[in-house]
Scaffold this active site. Structure first.
Site, mmCIF file in Angstrom:
data_model
loop_
_atom_site.group_PDB
_atom_site.id
_atom_site.type_symbol
_atom_site.label_atom_id
_atom_site.label_comp_id
_atom_site.label_asym_id
_atom_site.label_seq_id
_atom_site.Cartn_x
_atom_site.Cartn_y
_atom_site.Cartn_z
ATOM 1 N N TYR A 197 63.491 5.591 62.354
ATOM 2 C CA TYR A 197 63.390 4.262 61.762
ATOM 3 C C TYR A 197 63.645 3.229 62.847
ATOM 4 O O TYR A 197 64.621 3.321 63.595
ATOM 5 C CB TYR A 197 64.427 4.116 60.643
ATOM 6 C CG TYR A 197 64.476 2.753 60.013
ATOM 7 C CD1 TYR A 197 63.428 2.273 59.230
ATOM 8 C CD2 TYR A 197 65.592 1.931 60.186
ATOM 9 C CE1 TYR A 197 63.481 1.017 58.645
ATOM 10 C CE2 TYR A 197 65.663 0.672 59.602
ATOM 11 C CZ TYR A 197 64.596 0.225 58.836
ATOM 12 O OH TYR A 197 64.662 -1.017 58.254
ATOM 13 N N ASP A 256 64.920 3.578 71.295
ATOM 14 C CA ASP A 256 65.548 2.740 70.293
ATOM 15 C C ASP A 256 67.014 3.146 70.215
ATOM 16 O O ASP A 256 67.376 4.124 69.578
ATOM 17 C CB ASP A 256 64.858 2.915 68.933
ATOM 18 C CG ASP A 256 65.448 2.002 67.860
ATOM 19 O OD1 ASP A 256 66.570 1.500 68.061
ATOM 20 O OD2 ASP A 256 64.795 1.813 66.830
ATOM 21 N N LYS A 258 73.721 -3.469 66.762
ATOM 22 C CA LYS A 258 74.946 -2.929 66.185
ATOM 23 C C LYS A 258 76.173 -3.152 67.074
ATOM 24 O O LYS A 258 76.778 -4.208 67.037
ATOM 25 C CB LYS A 258 74.767 -1.458 65.808
ATOM 26 C CG LYS A 258 73.705 -1.250 64.716
ATOM 27 C CD LYS A 258 73.690 0.154 64.208
ATOM 28 C CE LYS A 258 72.563 0.395 63.216
ATOM 29 N NZ LYS A 258 72.700 -0.301 61.931
#
Length: 429
Positions: free
Chosen positions: A145, A240, A268
């Site tokens: 994702y 990613d 994050k």
């Protein structure tokens, strides 16, 4: 099942105001059933709900919290920054300070651009690789994702899988026609796709450690094979690292696995719990970004001073000792959960990298998206609710990674293992 009247009342009201009562789909508990828990505060490794119940937290704001909730150093840094202004819409020293911290940690990042989310970072990176190569196709992996980017939602892991969607309504086929799908951990499949699309693929985009189909580590040679194949086919390699960046090692996955990508997406942890994203990599590629080059990307709140202060404080306090502590906690949790499953005669595989971990209720180890989808989701849902009643907050989906922080204690881990074994007995009784 424990009653949480204040959470239930808040959820009923929220459903009259927001789609499904939530602002991100997995929070709605659709994968596990029941009513979402509403929280009012957090401290260290613990969450406290609207009904004043305490939980050991294994969501950790989906990996964004690494020092623990409301770490006083981070809170103080945010306070100082806020007192000087919450947003300038102009350059400031905090951006420079965090950029230097990241570049020192990751040699592959020679230049960086801050944005406001991981999705925004991925979106800009896709535009950049196309600008750099003049090619349009992107190869991604099933179960990975990369944010809610239209062209990347095909077989995009936990969020999509939870709702049984192959992609998303509202995304035309014309948007996804240049997205190529490969099996995670299958370099031969990647080679076949690149060969069949020779000269047309701009980049291979990969979660170096997959966290969106549960925690799935790369096979020993998988990432180095991707690097080799990208070199052979003149294709850019993009990591990613929104999840793994500065969580699984001081320098992220690039350091842990010894593979250097051309570009990275981050988020994050680099925001210390505040909204943030970034992309960076080779200087020649990043120099294509405006105002240096022709690839346009901008954001009003990019480099927000509060997020820069929180992110720098979180990163600068994550030293070798802290990463070793996370490894020790992870090994203790992994061993305990594995023993509990064996002792209770439940088929399961516990998979971990650093401070990311998952339990798959499967007969065989999980290496890709098809393997992950064999996990017993209904069994996990039962365990989830039993753990919730015992005061442990797990991700509300069988296909999400768990995260823990430096604030978690050995006692937290041991109590988690005991509760997990008891929860298995509750489900199998």
């Amino acid at each position: 099942m424990t009653l949480r009247p204040k959470s239930e009342a808040l959820y009923r009201e929220a459903c009259t105001l927001m789609p499904g009562g939530v602002n991100s789909p997995v929070r709605a508990f659709k994968a596990v059933g029941g009513t979402p828990v509403f929280f009012k505060r957090a401290k260290g490794g613990y969450l406290f709900d609207a009904d004043d119940r305490q939980y050991v937290d294994y969501v950790s704001s989906w990996g964004a919290i690494i020092l623990g909730h409301a770490d006083p150093r981070v809170v103080d840094a945010i306070g100082v920054a806020a007192a000087n202004g919450t947003s300038f819409g102009a350059p400031h020293a905090g951006e420079v300070r965090l950029a230097k911290e990241i570049l020192e940690r990751v040699p592959a990042v020679e230049r960086i651009r801050f944005v406001n989310s991981g999705t925004e970072a991925t979106l800009a990176t896709i535009r950049l690789v196309r600008a750099a190569t003049g090619r349009t196709k992107i190869l991604k992996f099933e179960g990975n994702y990369h944010g809610a980017v239209d062209s990347l939602l095909a077989k995009a892991g936990s969020g999509i899988a939870t709702f049984g969607l192959p992609d998303s309504a509202g995304v035309p086929k014309s948007i996804t026609q240049d997205t190529l799908l490969a099996r995670y951990n299958d370099a031969l499949h990647v080679e076949a796709i690149l060969s069949a699309n020779r000269g047309e693929v701009a980049a291979v985009l990969v979660e170096p450690v997959s966290g969106n189909m549960g925690l799935v580590p790369p096979k020993p040679e998988f990432l180095s094979e991707l690097r080799r194949l990208c070199n052979e086919h003149d294709v850019l390699l993009v990591f990613d690292e929104v999840m793994t960046g500065f969580r699984i090692a001081k320098g992220g996955a690039a350091e842990r696995f010894g593979v250097r990508p051309d570009l990275l997406c981050m988020g994050k942890v680099i925001g210390g719990g505040l909204p943030v994203g970034a992309y960076g990599g080779r200087k020649d590629l990043m120099d294509l970004v405006a105002p240096m080059g022709p690839m346009y990307q901008a954001g009003t709140l990019s480099g927000n001073p509060l997020a820069m202060a929180a992110g720098y404080t979180a990163l600068s306090n994550m030293n070798a000792e802290q990463y070793e502590r996370l490894e020790q906690l992870g090994a203790r949790l992994e061993a305990g959960l594995s023993h509990a499953c064996r002792y209770e005669s439940v088929s399961a595989h516990v998979q971990r990298v650093g401070s990311m971990i998952s339990v798959f209720f499967t007969e065989e180890p999980v290496n890709d998206f098809d393997d992950a989808n064999k996990t017993d989701k209904s069994f996990f849902a039962g365990v989830f609710h039993s753990m919730l009643d015992k005061g442990f907050y797990l991700p509300p989906s069988a296909l999400e990674a768990w995260f823990f922080t430096t604030s978690h204690t050995d006692e937290d881990i041991d109590r988690t293992v005991e509760a997990f074994a008891a929860s298995i007995r509750d489900v199998t009784a």
